[in-house]
Design a protein around this motif. Structure first.
Motif, PDB file in Angstrom:
ATOM      1  N   GLU A  64       0.806  -1.058   0.380  1.00 49.72           N
ATOM      2  CA  GLU A  64       0.242  -0.127  -0.100  1.00 49.72           C
ATOM      3  C   GLU A  64       1.251   0.889  -0.066  1.00 49.72           C
ATOM      4  OE1 GLU A  64      -2.955  -0.156   3.041  1.00 49.72           O
ATOM      5  OE2 GLU A  64      -3.869  -1.703   2.431  1.00 49.72           O
ATOM      6  N   GLY A  65       0.588   2.713  -0.688  1.00 54.01           N
ATOM      7  CA  GLY A  65       1.309   3.578  -0.564  1.00 54.01           C
ATOM      8  C   GLY A  65       2.187   3.574  -1.202  1.00 54.01           C
ATOM      9  N   VAL A  66       2.016   2.659  -2.495  1.00 48.10           N
ATOM     10  CA  VAL A  66       3.793   2.840  -3.348  1.00 48.10           C
ATOM     11  C   VAL A  66       2.834   3.191  -4.373  1.00 48.10           C
ATOM     12  CG1 VAL A  66       4.927   1.383  -5.249  1.00 48.10           C
ATOM     13  CG2 VAL A  66       4.584   0.527  -3.130  1.00 48.10           C
ATOM     14  N   THR A  67       3.763   4.154  -5.068  1.00 46.79           N
ATOM     15  CA  THR A  67       3.279   4.991  -6.446  1.00 46.79           C
ATOM     16  C   THR A  67       4.778   4.720  -7.219  1.00 46.79           C
ATOM     17  OG1 THR A  67       5.362   7.476  -5.929  1.00 46.79           O
ATOM     18  CG2 THR A  67       2.587   7.075  -4.666  1.00 46.79           C
ATOM     19  N   GLY A  68       4.081   5.193  -8.941  1.00 48.50           N
ATOM     20  CA  GLY A  68       4.940   5.074  -9.643  1.00 48.50           C
ATOM     21  C   GLY A  68       5.082   3.373 -10.571  1.00 48.50           C
ATOM     22  N   LEU A  69       4.379   2.814  -8.708  1.00 52.88           N
ATOM     23  CA  LEU A  69       4.523   1.188 -10.126  1.00 52.88           C
ATOM     24  C   LEU A  69       3.163   0.542  -9.640  1.00 52.88           C
ATOM     25  CD1 LEU A  69       7.802   0.078  -8.502  1.00 52.88           C
ATOM     26  CD2 LEU A  69       7.236   0.334 -10.693  1.00 52.88           C
ATOM     27  N   ARG A  77      13.675 -18.867  -8.637  1.00 55.12           N
ATOM     28  CA  ARG A  77      12.890 -19.236  -7.692  1.00 55.12           C
ATOM     29  C   ARG A  77      11.703 -18.119  -8.821  1.00 55.12           C
ATOM     30  NH1 ARG A  77      13.406 -15.805  -2.039  1.00 55.12           N
ATOM     31  NH2 ARG A  77      14.569 -14.722  -2.669  1.00 55.12           N
ATOM     32  N   GLU A  78      10.379 -18.694  -8.337  1.00 55.64           N
ATOM     33  CA  GLU A  78       9.392 -17.928  -9.527  1.00 55.64           C
ATOM     34  C   GLU A  78       8.779 -16.883  -8.647  1.00 55.64           C
ATOM     35  OE1 GLU A  78       6.524 -21.885 -10.754  1.00 55.64           O
ATOM     36  OE2 GLU A  78       6.619 -21.837  -8.884  1.00 55.64           O
ATOM     37  N   LEU A  79       8.832 -16.647  -7.403  1.00 54.55           N
ATOM     38  CA  LEU A  79       8.974 -15.022  -6.671  1.00 54.55           C
ATOM     39  C   LEU A  79       9.491 -14.721  -5.996  1.00 54.55           C
ATOM     40  CD1 LEU A  79       4.985 -16.284  -5.959  1.00 54.55           C
ATOM     41  CD2 LEU A  79       5.453 -14.276  -7.712  1.00 54.55           C
ATOM     42  N   ILE A  80       9.520 -12.986  -5.914  1.00 57.32           N
ATOM     43  CA  ILE A  80      10.660 -12.915  -5.245  1.00 57.32           C
ATOM     44  C   ILE A  80      10.075 -11.408  -4.540  1.00 57.32           C
ATOM     45  CG2 ILE A  80      12.418 -11.895  -6.780  1.00 57.32           C
ATOM     46  CD1 ILE A  80      14.787 -12.211  -5.090  1.00 57.32           C
ATOM     47  N   SER A  81      10.086 -10.817  -3.404  1.00 52.08           N
ATOM     48  CA  SER A  81       9.797  -9.972  -2.372  1.00 52.08           C
ATOM     49  C   SER A  81      11.022  -8.663  -2.497  1.00 52.08           C
ATOM     50  CB  SER A  81       9.095 -10.382  -1.172  1.00 52.08           C
ATOM     51  OG  SER A  81       9.085  -9.037  -0.323  1.00 52.08           O
ATOM     52  N   LEU A  82      10.785  -7.942  -2.920  1.00 47.02           N
ATOM     53  CA  LEU A  82      11.694  -6.938  -2.843  1.00 47.02           C
ATOM     54  C   LEU A  82      11.386  -4.863  -2.554  1.00 47.02           C
ATOM     55  CD1 LEU A  82      13.700  -7.496  -6.298  1.00 47.02           C
ATOM     56  CD2 LEU A  82      14.806  -8.228  -3.369  1.00 47.02           C
ATOM     57  N   PRO A  83      12.372  -4.750  -1.764  1.00 50.09           N
ATOM     58  CA  PRO A  83      11.981  -3.280  -2.047  1.00 50.09           C
ATOM     59  C   PRO A  83      11.234  -2.610  -3.138  1.00 50.09           C
ATOM     60  CG  PRO A  83      13.709  -3.540  -0.661  1.00 50.09           C
ATOM     61  CD  PRO A  83      13.356  -4.389  -1.727  1.00 50.09           C
ATOM     62  N   VAL A  84      10.703  -1.333  -3.379  1.00 50.60           N
ATOM     63  CA  VAL A  84      10.085  -0.868  -4.278  1.00 50.60           C
ATOM     64  C   VAL A  84      11.279  -0.045  -5.164  1.00 50.60           C
ATOM     65  CG1 VAL A  84       7.536  -0.978  -4.237  1.00 50.60           C
ATOM     66  CG2 VAL A  84       9.141   0.584  -3.626  1.00 50.60           C
ATOM     67  N   SER A  85      12.128   0.547  -4.037  1.00 48.06           N
ATOM     68  CA  SER A  85      13.529   1.122  -4.044  1.00 48.06           C
ATOM     69  C   SER A  85      14.170  -0.020  -4.684  1.00 48.06           C
ATOM     70  CB  SER A  85      13.835   1.984  -3.325  1.00 48.06           C
ATOM     71  OG  SER A  85      14.023   0.995  -1.946  1.00 48.06           O
ATOM     72  N   HIS A  86      13.895  -0.987  -4.964  1.00 44.55           N
ATOM     73  CA  HIS A  86      15.236  -1.280  -6.479  1.00 44.55           C
ATOM     74  C   HIS A  86      14.669  -2.115  -7.558  1.00 44.55           C
ATOM     75  CE1 HIS A  86      17.301  -1.450  -2.171  1.00 44.55           C
ATOM     76  NE2 HIS A  86      18.724  -1.684  -3.424  1.00 44.55           N
ATOM     77  N   LEU A  87      13.429  -1.481  -8.291  1.00 46.37           N
ATOM     78  CA  LEU A  87      12.726  -2.270  -9.265  1.00 46.37           C
ATOM     79  C   LEU A  87      12.518  -0.923 -10.104  1.00 46.37           C
ATOM     80  CD1 LEU A  87       9.476  -3.844  -7.536  1.00 46.37           C
ATOM     81  CD2 LEU A  87      11.922  -4.703  -8.217  1.00 46.37           C
ATOM     82  N   ILE A  88      12.822  -1.493 -10.938  1.00 43.05           N
ATOM     83  CA  ILE A  88      12.917  -0.303 -12.462  1.00 43.05           C
ATOM     84  C   ILE A  88      12.239  -0.833 -13.458  1.00 43.05           C
ATOM     85  CG2 ILE A  88      14.272   1.026 -14.132  1.00 43.05           C
ATOM     86  CD1 ILE A  88      17.383   0.243 -12.907  1.00 43.05           C
TER      87      ILE A  88
END
Length: 337
Positions: free
Chosen positions: A70-75, A118-129
């Motif tokens: 929740e609260g994530v913007t831009g993605l 692996r098939e799924l991974i959880s990551l900080p959105v700051s590390h997604l482009i």
């Protein structure tokens, strides 16, 4: 969900693991591409520094956001993303100075902590482009090419400089093509003539030198006896890294892009006589990822030919050993889910 674990040296295993949970400020990404890096090959063979077993490898990653906090913007859910695999602390002296690539408490996916094989991974959105306009293959290749972009940026390379890149592997190729885009006169050096031909064709290299055929004399001839002002060593080979000191111009820079699990020595009087600058280059920052993404969007990097081998997730374990063999002529292998 499925994951591939490197249980010990030269042993992979396909296992079932628990799906990741979603925390605030994070997203769950369904992995669709996993690039195979020299780090993965070294880890598999037991030659990777800062490494422990068992470990889920994989840090050259692309996929789609499946859930988002929740609260994530831009993605948003469904976005195609590339992953910045360097988990930095944000508070140490390096991070405070903007050098998140060499954080004092660095945790690299697939090296210090479990990665993306692996098939799924959880990551900080700051590390997604977000990678709109790129293919999944291109998105996965942002990371290895960003390492080259970081080395070039760190060298403060200027237009018209003579540059030597030692090592025609995937990292060296990235250095070459990004150095050329900065306007440098690039010379490639390797011990394999077929690989040198690829460097010339793929990266548009001005000159190539076989390191087994009087390389210093060839280099002197190409530079009017002055030698290159910047030398990048991307071999990860102790002998090459030691001998590269003798290939740099007076007042020049030597940049170690490759990493070797060994000590490197040099002759100090010669080092001082030429007032050389020795630099290491580790990982990359978001600025470097942006540089590579822009180059890809402008059609300046041919990823289709850069990726020479591939396998499905199910077939990777069986294929991996063949990718280690020189006769396979692998430049970059990728796993597709």
């Amino acid at each position: 969900m499925r994951a591939i674990v490197c249980e010990q040296i030269e042993k992979f295993k396909l296992v079932e693991v628990q799906e990741p949970s979603l925390s605030a400020g994070e997203a769950i990404v369904r992995i669709k591409r996993i690039g195979i890096c020299g780090t993965d090959l070294h880890a598999y063979k037991g030659n990777q520094p800062f490494f422990s077993y068992p470990r889920v490898l994989g840090h050259e990653l692309a996929g789609y956001i499946e859930q988002i906090g929740e609260g994530v913007t831009g993605l948003q859910v469904g976005d195609q993303v590339s992953i910045v695999p360097y988990m930095h602390c944000g508070t140490c002296i390096a991070c405070r100075n903007g050098k998140t690539n060499c954080c004092t408490d660095m945790k690299v996916l697939g090296v210090h902590i479990d990665g993306g094989m692996r098939e799924l991974i959880s990551l900080p959105v700051s590390h997604l482009i977000k990678t709109d306009g790129l293919t999944l293959d291109q998105a996965a290749m942002l990371e290895p090419l960003s390492i080259g972009a970081h080395a070039v940026r760190r060298s403060e390379l200027r237009t018209g400089e003579n540059v030597l890149v030692i090592g025609g592997g995937p990292i060296g190729l990235g250095v070459m093509i990004l150095a050329r885009q900065r306007g440098a006169n690039v010379i490639a050096m390797d011990i394999n003539d077929e690989r040198l031909a690829f460097c010339r064709d793929w990266a548009g290299i001005d000159h190539t030198i076989n390191a087994l055929q009087q390389p210093k004399e060839q280099l002197a001839a190409l530079t009017n006896g002055e030698f290159p002002t910047v030398v990048f060593d991307a071999t990860g080979n102790a002998r090459s890294m030691t001998e590269s000191f003798g290939l740099v111009a007076h007042g020049g820079k030597l940049v170690y892009v490759g990493l070797v699990k060994a000590d490197i020595t040099f002759h100090d009087p010669d080092f001082h006589k030429r007032e050389l600058t020795l630099m290491s280059s580790r990982n990359a920052t978001m600025e470097d990822f942006d540089t590579v993404r822009a180059a890809m969007q402008d059609g300046l990097i041919d990823i289709e030919r850069y990726i020479t081998h591939g396998a499905s997730f199910e077939d990777m374990i069986e294929q991996f050993e063949t990718w280690l063999k020189p006769e396979s002529k692998v430049i970059k292998a990728i796993v597709r889910l």
